[in-house]
Design an enzyme around this catalytic site. Structure first.
Site, PDB file in Angstrom:
ATOM      1  N   LYS A 105      86.138 -28.881 -11.287  1.00 38.95           N
ATOM      2  CA  LYS A 105      87.025 -27.747 -11.016  1.00 38.95           C
ATOM      3  C   LYS A 105      88.321 -28.157 -10.348  1.00 38.95           C
ATOM      4  O   LYS A 105      89.371 -27.552 -10.598  1.00 38.95           O
ATOM      5  CB  LYS A 105      86.312 -26.666 -10.199  1.00 38.95           C
ATOM      6  CG  LYS A 105      85.585 -27.136  -8.939  1.00 38.95           C
ATOM      7  CD  LYS A 105      84.169 -27.531  -9.233  1.00 38.95           C
ATOM      8  CE  LYS A 105      83.606 -28.451  -8.176  1.00 38.95           C
ATOM      9  NZ  LYS A 105      82.466 -27.938  -7.497  1.00 38.95           N
ATOM     10  N   GLU A 129      82.320 -25.481 -18.947  1.00 36.64           N
ATOM     11  CA  GLU A 129      81.405 -24.427 -18.482  1.00 36.64           C
ATOM     12  C   GLU A 129      80.908 -24.686 -17.063  1.00 36.64           C
ATOM     13  O   GLU A 129      80.801 -23.770 -16.245  1.00 36.64           O
ATOM     14  CB  GLU A 129      80.206 -24.343 -19.445  1.00 36.64           C
ATOM     15  CG  GLU A 129      79.246 -23.231 -19.148  1.00 36.64           C
ATOM     16  CD  GLU A 129      79.894 -21.857 -19.251  1.00 36.64           C
ATOM     17  OE1 GLU A 129      80.180 -21.415 -20.356  1.00 36.64           O
ATOM     18  OE2 GLU A 129      80.110 -21.237 -18.193  1.00 36.64           O
ATOM     19  N   VAL A 132      82.817 -23.738 -13.208  1.00 37.21           N
ATOM     20  CA  VAL A 132      82.796 -22.470 -12.455  1.00 37.21           C
ATOM     21  C   VAL A 132      81.408 -21.845 -12.563  1.00 37.21           C
ATOM     22  O   VAL A 132      80.914 -21.613 -13.669  1.00 37.21           O
ATOM     23  CB  VAL A 132      83.825 -21.457 -13.008  1.00 37.21           C
ATOM     24  CG1 VAL A 132      83.936 -20.253 -12.076  1.00 37.21           C
ATOM     25  CG2 VAL A 132      85.180 -22.089 -13.219  1.00 37.21           C
ATOM     26  N   ILE A 136      75.626 -20.738 -14.521  1.00 36.11           N
ATOM     27  CA  ILE A 136      75.878 -19.422 -15.144  1.00 36.11           C
ATOM     28  C   ILE A 136      76.831 -19.623 -16.328  1.00 36.11           C
ATOM     29  O   ILE A 136      77.925 -20.154 -16.141  1.00 36.11           O
ATOM     30  CB  ILE A 136      76.542 -18.426 -14.158  1.00 36.11           C
ATOM     31  CG1 ILE A 136      75.798 -18.385 -12.828  1.00 36.11           C
ATOM     32  CG2 ILE A 136      76.626 -17.038 -14.785  1.00 36.11           C
ATOM     33  CD1 ILE A 136      76.524 -17.562 -11.759  1.00 36.11           C
ATOM     34  N   GLU A 190      80.151 -30.429  -1.973  1.00 36.49           N
ATOM     35  CA  GLU A 190      81.061 -31.465  -2.465  1.00 36.49           C
ATOM     36  C   GLU A 190      80.912 -32.722  -1.609  1.00 36.49           C
ATOM     37  O   GLU A 190      80.372 -32.664  -0.498  1.00 36.49           O
ATOM     38  CB  GLU A 190      82.513 -30.975  -2.361  1.00 36.49           C
ATOM     39  CG  GLU A 190      82.812 -29.755  -3.199  1.00 36.49           C
ATOM     40  CD  GLU A 190      82.496 -29.967  -4.666  1.00 36.49           C
ATOM     41  OE1 GLU A 190      83.097 -30.834  -5.297  1.00 36.49           O
ATOM     42  OE2 GLU A 190      81.610 -29.259  -5.186  1.00 36.49           O
ATOM     43  N   ASP A 201      87.244 -24.994  -2.797  1.00 35.84           N
ATOM     44  CA  ASP A 201      86.444 -25.069  -4.023  1.00 35.84           C
ATOM     45  C   ASP A 201      86.469 -23.716  -4.757  1.00 35.84           C
ATOM     46  O   ASP A 201      86.610 -23.665  -5.976  1.00 35.84           O
ATOM     47  CB  ASP A 201      85.003 -25.472  -3.661  1.00 35.84           C
ATOM     48  CG  ASP A 201      84.085 -25.552  -4.865  1.00 35.84           C
ATOM     49  OD1 ASP A 201      84.195 -26.528  -5.633  1.00 35.84           O
ATOM     50  OD2 ASP A 201      83.274 -24.623  -5.057  1.00 35.84           O
ATOM     51  N   LYS A 205      88.068 -22.625  -8.490  1.00 36.29           N
ATOM     52  CA  LYS A 205      87.317 -21.888  -9.519  1.00 36.29           C
ATOM     53  C   LYS A 205      88.031 -20.581  -9.893  1.00 36.29           C
ATOM     54  O   LYS A 205      88.063 -20.204 -11.068  1.00 36.29           O
ATOM     55  CB  LYS A 205      85.898 -21.609  -9.006  1.00 36.29           C
ATOM     56  CG  LYS A 205      85.058 -22.890  -8.911  1.00 36.29           C
ATOM     57  CD  LYS A 205      83.795 -22.683  -8.090  1.00 36.29           C
ATOM     58  CE  LYS A 205      82.921 -23.920  -8.075  1.00 36.29           C
ATOM     59  NZ  LYS A 205      81.852 -23.860  -7.065  1.00 36.29           N
ATOM     60  N   GLY A 302      73.964 -27.304  -7.639  1.00 36.81           N
ATOM     61  CA  GLY A 302      72.735 -28.082  -7.761  1.00 36.81           C
ATOM     62  C   GLY A 302      72.746 -28.873  -9.058  1.00 36.81           C
ATOM     63  O   GLY A 302      73.278 -28.420 -10.070  1.00 36.81           O
TER      64      GLY A 302
HETATM   65  N1  HSE Z   1      80.006 -27.519  -4.041  1.00 35.36           N
HETATM   66  C1  HSE Z   1      79.929 -26.556  -5.094  1.00 35.36           C
HETATM   67  C2  HSE Z   1      79.199 -25.324  -4.588  1.00 35.36           C
HETATM   68  C3  HSE Z   1      79.229 -27.138  -6.281  1.00 35.36           C
HETATM   69  O1  HSE Z   1      78.577 -25.412  -3.526  1.00 35.36           O
HETATM   70  O2  HSE Z   1      79.262 -24.292  -5.235  1.00 35.36           O
HETATM   71  C4  HSE Z   1      79.277 -26.319  -7.537  1.00 35.36           C
HETATM   72  O3  HSE Z   1      80.593 -26.169  -7.986  1.00 35.36           O
END
Ligand code: HSE
Length: 322
Positions: A105, A129, A132, A136, A190, A201, A205, A302
């Protein structure tokens, strides 16, 4: 059976998850798609780390060109994370005519035009995919299955780490630092969790989502962003006293002048469907002018949920290859 050779950039947390899911579901994928997907080459410096599965040493390379220039490699999967060198590698792969799958991302939000234009110029595909909402399938839903709609708003919980922390603080009264460590150990966070807890983050997204939902390019730095690092137990108790939970929300909506957007911790009444999105789950609420209100829900972080999206993209590309 059609054989597809994959060049994998990065065998870290998500790369290892992708490797494992491919082996776990190999027979099922072969039976349902007729595709024999092989991870043929891996760009990775750490060749000796214990990952819980064996990789032939001949697969490792430290030279990205060995992947991009190899006529036998059909698809490049980029799971390095970070803006660079990931962006340069994706551009080189696309220029060499390789289709690219990425979960990155940060690179995508920062260099969306360059990457999508490089794909257009070479005729190769760029699929993202996993970038984001983890597992899902929301990018595919928005760009393909819902493309008959015009959308007016997005509201989402788009970070698994922070949602995990807020849930455990609220439901178990646990301390922020302790739960953050747990989220890191579970492979949600991350490499530098500052990006998670400070909201960057989510801004990445949301920037990607605005490109695909509204066709509006807003760079992540242009999104007013506040994370959860300042949220205290007292804040959570005050929200609870008002019948609310605190969630880190990403919002964007169309206005007469364009699109307004922000990322911030928000009081949500417990009756709101997003209030029930707990732990590492994510959800996206969108409003289309035909479909009306729609919520997509699933695990947003995950290794395995993310691998599900990565491999789904690779299989979608593989089906189109001769
Ligand atoms: N570090 C991100 C989160 C990972 O916790 O959502 C998935 O993008």
């Amino acid at each position: 059976m059609k054989r597809i050779n994959i060049g994998l950039l990065g065998l870290g947390n998500i790369g290892s998850g992708t490797y494992k899911v491919l082996e776990l579901n190999r027979k099922h994928i072969e039976a349902t798609t007729g595709l024999d997907l092989r991870i043929a080459k891996i760009l990775e410096l750490d060749t000796t780390r214990e990952r819980g599965f064996a990789v032939g040493p001949e697969k490792f390379t430290q030279d990205p060109e060995a992947i991009f220039a190899d006529p036998d490699i059909d698809i490049v999967i980029e799971l390095l994370g970070g803006v660079e060198p990931a962006t340069s590698h994706m551009l080189a792969a696309l220029k060499a005519g390789k289709s690219v799958v990425t979960a990155n991302k940060a690179a995508l939000a920062e260099n969306y035009e360059a990457l999508t234009e490089a794909a257009k110029a070479s005729g190769a595909q760029l699929r993202f995919e996993a970038s984001v909402g983890g597992g899902i399938p929301l990018v595919g839903a928005i760009t393909e299955l819902l493309c008959a709609n015009e959308f007016t708003e997005i509201l989402g919980i788009l970070n698994g780490t922070t949602n995990y922390i807020l849930t455990k603080m609220a439901e178990e009264g646990r301390a922020y630092e302790e739960v953050l460590k747990e989220a890191q150990a579970l492979g949600f966070a991350e490499a530098d969790p500052t990006a998670d807890v400070e909201g960057h983050d989510v801004a990445n997204k949301l920037s990607i989502l605005m490109s695909i939902v509204f066709g509006t390019r807003v760079r992540p730095e242009g999104i007013p962003t506040r994370g959860i690092s300042q949220i205290t137990k007292k804040d959570i108790e005050e929200a609870e006293a008002e019948g609310c939970v605190i969630k880190l929300l990403a919002s964007a909506f169309k206005t007469a002048d364009g699109v307004e957007c922000f990322v911030q911790p928000t009081y949500l009444n417990k009756t709101h469907p997003l209030a029930d999105v707990r732990n590492e789950f994510n959800a996206l609420f969108i409003k289309g002018n035909a479909v009306d209100d729609l919520m997509l829900y699933g695990k947003g972080a995950g290794p395995f949920p993310t691998a599900s999206a990565v491999l789904g993209d690779a299989i979608a590309i593989a089906k189109t290859l001769p």
